[in-house]
Write a protein that holds these residues in place. Structure first.
Motif, PDB file in Angstrom:
ATOM      1  N   LEU A 124      15.710 -38.246 -26.903  1.00  0.00           N
ATOM      2  CA  LEU A 124      15.445 -39.289 -27.891  1.00  0.00           C
ATOM      3  C   LEU A 124      14.111 -39.978 -27.626  1.00  0.00           C
ATOM      4  O   LEU A 124      13.342 -40.236 -28.561  1.00  0.00           O
ATOM      5  N   ASP A 125      13.823 -40.281 -26.362  1.00  0.00           N
ATOM      6  CA  ASP A 125      12.527 -40.879 -26.028  1.00  0.00           C
ATOM      7  C   ASP A 125      11.384 -39.930 -26.361  1.00  0.00           C
ATOM      8  O   ASP A 125      10.329 -40.347 -26.847  1.00  0.00           O
ATOM      9  N   ARG A 126      11.602 -38.651 -26.126  1.00  0.00           N
ATOM     10  CA  ARG A 126      10.550 -37.687 -26.430  1.00  0.00           C
ATOM     11  C   ARG A 126      10.354 -37.559 -27.945  1.00  0.00           C
ATOM     12  O   ARG A 126       9.244 -37.303 -28.406  1.00  0.00           O
ATOM     13  N   PHE A 127      11.427 -37.727 -28.734  1.00  0.00           N
ATOM     14  CA  PHE A 127      11.230 -37.714 -30.181  1.00  0.00           C
ATOM     15  C   PHE A 127      10.409 -38.927 -30.617  1.00  0.00           C
ATOM     16  O   PHE A 127       9.535 -38.818 -31.476  1.00  0.00           O
ATOM     17  N   GLU A 128      10.694 -40.093 -30.038  1.00  0.00           N
ATOM     18  CA  GLU A 128       9.904 -41.283 -30.357  1.00  0.00           C
ATOM     19  C   GLU A 128       8.430 -41.027 -30.048  1.00  0.00           C
ATOM     20  O   GLU A 128       7.540 -41.448 -30.794  1.00  0.00           O
ATOM     21  N   GLU A 129       8.169 -40.334 -28.951  1.00  0.00           N
ATOM     22  CA  GLU A 129       6.799 -39.996 -28.579  1.00  0.00           C
ATOM     23  C   GLU A 129       6.185 -39.041 -29.596  1.00  0.00           C
ATOM     24  O   GLU A 129       5.049 -39.240 -30.050  1.00  0.00           O
ATOM     25  N   ALA A 130       6.926 -38.007 -29.964  1.00  0.00           N
ATOM     26  CA  ALA A 130       6.425 -37.050 -30.955  1.00  0.00           C
ATOM     27  C   ALA A 130       6.144 -37.744 -32.285  1.00  0.00           C
ATOM     28  O   ALA A 130       5.138 -37.471 -32.951  1.00  0.00           O
ATOM     29  N   PHE A 131       7.031 -38.663 -32.687  1.00  0.00           N
ATOM     30  CA  PHE A 131       6.837 -39.383 -33.945  1.00  0.00           C
ATOM     31  C   PHE A 131       5.584 -40.257 -33.871  1.00  0.00           C
ATOM     32  O   PHE A 131       4.860 -40.407 -34.861  1.00  0.00           O
ATOM     33  N   GLN A 132       5.310 -40.828 -32.712  1.00  0.00           N
ATOM     34  CA  GLN A 132       4.102 -41.644 -32.555  1.00  0.00           C
ATOM     35  C   GLN A 132       2.853 -40.802 -32.812  1.00  0.00           C
ATOM     36  O   GLN A 132       1.952 -41.222 -33.546  1.00  0.00           O
ATOM     37  N   TYR A 133       2.803 -39.600 -32.240  1.00  0.00           N
ATOM     38  CA  TYR A 133       1.638 -38.741 -32.460  1.00  0.00           C
ATOM     39  C   TYR A 133       1.592 -38.266 -33.912  1.00  0.00           C
ATOM     40  O   TYR A 133       0.519 -38.157 -34.502  1.00  0.00           O
ATOM     41  N   TYR A 134       2.762 -37.976 -34.472  1.00  0.00           N
ATOM     42  CA  TYR A 134       2.824 -37.566 -35.872  1.00  0.00           C
ATOM     43  C   TYR A 134       2.299 -38.672 -36.787  1.00  0.00           C
ATOM     44  O   TYR A 134       1.594 -38.421 -37.762  1.00  0.00           O
ATOM     45  N   SER A 135       2.635 -39.926 -36.474  1.00  0.00           N
ATOM     46  CA  SER A 135       2.352 -41.030 -37.392  1.00  0.00           C
ATOM     47  C   SER A 135       0.868 -41.326 -37.526  1.00  0.00           C
ATOM     48  O   SER A 135       0.450 -41.986 -38.469  1.00  0.00           O
ATOM     49  N   TYR A 136       0.014 -40.811 -36.622  1.00  0.00           N
ATOM     50  CA  TYR A 136      -1.420 -40.984 -36.798  1.00  0.00           C
ATOM     51  C   TYR A 136      -1.888 -40.384 -38.123  1.00  0.00           C
ATOM     52  O   TYR A 136      -2.892 -40.817 -38.673  1.00  0.00           O
ATOM     53  N   ARG A 137      -1.187 -39.366 -38.587  1.00  0.00           N
ATOM     54  CA  ARG A 137      -1.612 -38.713 -39.822  1.00  0.00           C
ATOM     55  C   ARG A 137      -1.612 -39.675 -40.989  1.00  0.00           C
ATOM     56  O   ARG A 137      -2.249 -39.415 -42.015  1.00  0.00           O
ATOM     57  N   PHE A 138      -0.866 -40.794 -40.897  1.00  0.00           N
ATOM     58  CA  PHE A 138      -0.846 -41.770 -41.980  1.00  0.00           C
ATOM     59  C   PHE A 138      -2.267 -42.224 -42.303  1.00  0.00           C
ATOM     60  O   PHE A 138      -2.599 -42.497 -43.447  1.00  0.00           O
ATOM     61  N   TYR A 139      -3.111 -42.288 -41.283  1.00  0.00           N
ATOM     62  CA  TYR A 139      -4.494 -42.704 -41.471  1.00  0.00           C
ATOM     63  C   TYR A 139      -5.466 -41.540 -41.454  1.00  0.00           C
ATOM     64  O   TYR A 139      -6.489 -41.564 -42.146  1.00  0.00           O
ATOM     65  N   ILE A 140      -5.180 -40.527 -40.648  1.00  0.00           N
ATOM     66  CA  ILE A 140      -6.110 -39.413 -40.467  1.00  0.00           C
ATOM     67  C   ILE A 140      -5.921 -38.363 -41.549  1.00  0.00           C
ATOM     68  O   ILE A 140      -6.841 -37.693 -41.957  1.00  0.00           O
ATOM     69  N   GLY A 141      -4.702 -38.212 -42.048  1.00  0.00           N
ATOM     70  CA  GLY A 141      -4.419 -37.260 -43.110  1.00  0.00           C
ATOM     71  C   GLY A 141      -3.776 -35.989 -42.593  1.00  0.00           C
ATOM     72  O   GLY A 141      -3.648 -35.769 -41.409  1.00  0.00           O
ATOM     73  N   SER A 142      -3.379 -35.143 -43.525  1.00  0.00           N
ATOM     74  CA  SER A 142      -2.720 -33.887 -43.198  1.00  0.00           C
ATOM     75  C   SER A 142      -3.678 -32.747 -43.517  1.00  0.00           C
ATOM     76  O   SER A 142      -4.444 -32.840 -44.479  1.00  0.00           O
ATOM     77  N   PRO A 143      -3.708 -31.670 -42.747  1.00  0.00           N
ATOM     78  CA  PRO A 143      -2.842 -31.398 -41.599  1.00  0.00           C
ATOM     79  C   PRO A 143      -3.303 -32.139 -40.344  1.00  0.00           C
ATOM     80  O   PRO A 143      -4.491 -32.297 -40.107  1.00  0.00           O
ATOM     81  N   TRP A 144      -2.363 -32.558 -39.565  1.00  0.00           N
ATOM     82  CA  TRP A 144      -2.650 -33.266 -38.315  1.00  0.00           C
ATOM     83  C   TRP A 144      -1.596 -32.818 -37.314  1.00  0.00           C
ATOM     84  O   TRP A 144      -0.434 -33.133 -37.447  1.00  0.00           O
TER      85      TRP A 144
END
Length: 390
Positions: free
Chosen positions: A253-273
């Motif tokens: 679960l902690d590792r998913f929170e970490e993965a989601f944090q890296y994923y969420s940068y795309r909100f500003y940087i865009g896709s694909p990220w």
């Protein structure tokens, strides 16, 4: 690519089989070869092949011992026996041990292709079952643990240990957060060649847990995930956040929170990220959660919303200013979703039920709408489009 362990003591036959596979069979490769049964067993103690081709008669450990070891270590791994005419009694014993078939030497290309294709079909069926069964069993526990207390986490860990024999507790794994607009069955099909499971999460992304080889570095992991991203045949490549490797299920679960944090940068940087720990420095630092929430609420409170439509353009200008601040400050995505939803709900609260019904917004969920906006440009749309049912 299906990896094959070939155990054959006659070098000419071994070379001929490798030549046939490399020249006539796409998607299969002899990754490991051994000239004796003992050597094949040593290879299997460190590396897991997808398919085993083994001679019956070899110096040291024979083919039967190779099959016994493979079945004890890897369960349903497909084993194919190489044999001569005089060995049918031993072949019968090999089939009883779980071998899926045999090939007479000298091996004919057509028969080799047919046998390997049959092995591949068995692997696909097994992987599909292994992928789907844990989802049915584990997904409710995963979602409860994401939203619940310690007892829910304990229940998830206990269930994972029982339901996931393909990913034993203690083996290395990573968690991915992947855009949910990718079709779930596409992800499952892609994971047929890997050990993995796909969950939905509360953030409207997929949580994918994948077993990885022990020797993979973080750089190798991220290279492989970029390849996986390209293999997802979709008009818009998905964004993927990658966690660090973990071993015990209590870390998932902690590792998913970490993965989601890296994923969420795309909100500003865009896709694909596609990002993990190695790219963390490439993304702008977020404000602390509390600071961002306070700043967002202050901006939202400046919106003196009313039900007078002649104020609509002033409201729209204030919202566009708010989204402009978002682009610069790069607040945590959860804060953005929460406060943006709050603004919309506050605005909708100025309308009567009849007006909401007329606009088609009476039973509309602001939270769901905002969370589905995967990047800041989509979230910052004109609100006349929003009212038009965007």
């Amino acid at each position: 690519m299906y990896s094959i362990l070939l155990a054959e003591d006659e070098s000419l036959i071994r070379s001929n089989i490798i030549h046939q596979i490399n020249n006539y069979m796409d998607g299969y490769s002899v990754m490991m070869s051994a000239s004796a049964g003992d050597e094949a067993i040593r290879i299997m103690s460190n590396t897991e092949p997808d398919i085993i081709l083994t001679d019956i008669r070899m110096p040291g450990a024979d083919g039967l011992q190779v099959i016994r070891y493979a079945k004890e270590r890897y369960g349903d791994i497909p084993c194919i026996v190489l044999t001569g005419f005089q060995d049918f009694d031993i072949v019968k014993e090999a089939l009883q041990l779980g071998a899926i078939g045999y090939l007479l030497k000298p091996v004919q290309t057509g028969e080799l292709i047919e046998s390997l294709q049959r092995a591949a079909q068995m692997i696909k069926k097994k992987n599909m079952y292994d992928s789907l069964y844990p989802v049915v069993e584990l997904e409710p526990y995963f979602i409860q643990a994401m939203n619940g207390d310690v007892s829910d986490v304990d229940a998830f860990v206990d269930k994972a240990k029982k339901c996931m024999p393909i990913m034993p507790d203690g083996d290395p794994k990573v968690v991915l957060a992947i855009d949910d607009y990718v079709m779930r069955n596409e992800l499952i099909d892609l994971l047929n060649m890997k050990k993995g499971v796909v969950f939905s999460s509360r953030y409207l992304v997929y949580a994918v847990i994948i077993h990885i080889p022990k020797q993979w570095s973080q750089q190798r992991i991220q290279e492989e995930i970029r390849i996986l991203s390209k293999q997802l045949k979709h008009p818009k490549p998905p964004a993927i956040g990658i966690s660090r490797p973990f071993h015990g299920w209590e870390e998932a679960l902690d590792r998913f929170e970490e993965a989601f944090q890296y994923y969420s940068y795309r909100f500003y940087i865009g896709s694909p990220w596609v990002a993990g720990p190695l790219e963390a420095k490439a993304a702008s630092p977020h404000m602390r959660h509390a600071e961002a929430a306070a700043a967002a609420r202050k901006a939202a409170d400046r919106l003196e919303l009313s039900n007078q439509l002649d104020r609509w353009h002033a409201i729209e200008e204030e919202l566009q200013t708010w989204f402009g601040i978002l682009r610069v400050e790069q607040w945590p995505v959860r804060v953005v979703h929460q406060e943006c939803s709050r603004i919309i709900r506050k605005f909708l609260g100025t309308f009567t039920d009849d007006q909401l019904d007329l606009l088609g917004l009476k039973y509309w969920s602001a939270t769901q709408w905002v969370v589905k906006k995967k990047d800041v440009e989509r979230a910052a749309i004109r609100y006349d489009s929003f009212l038009a049912g965007y």
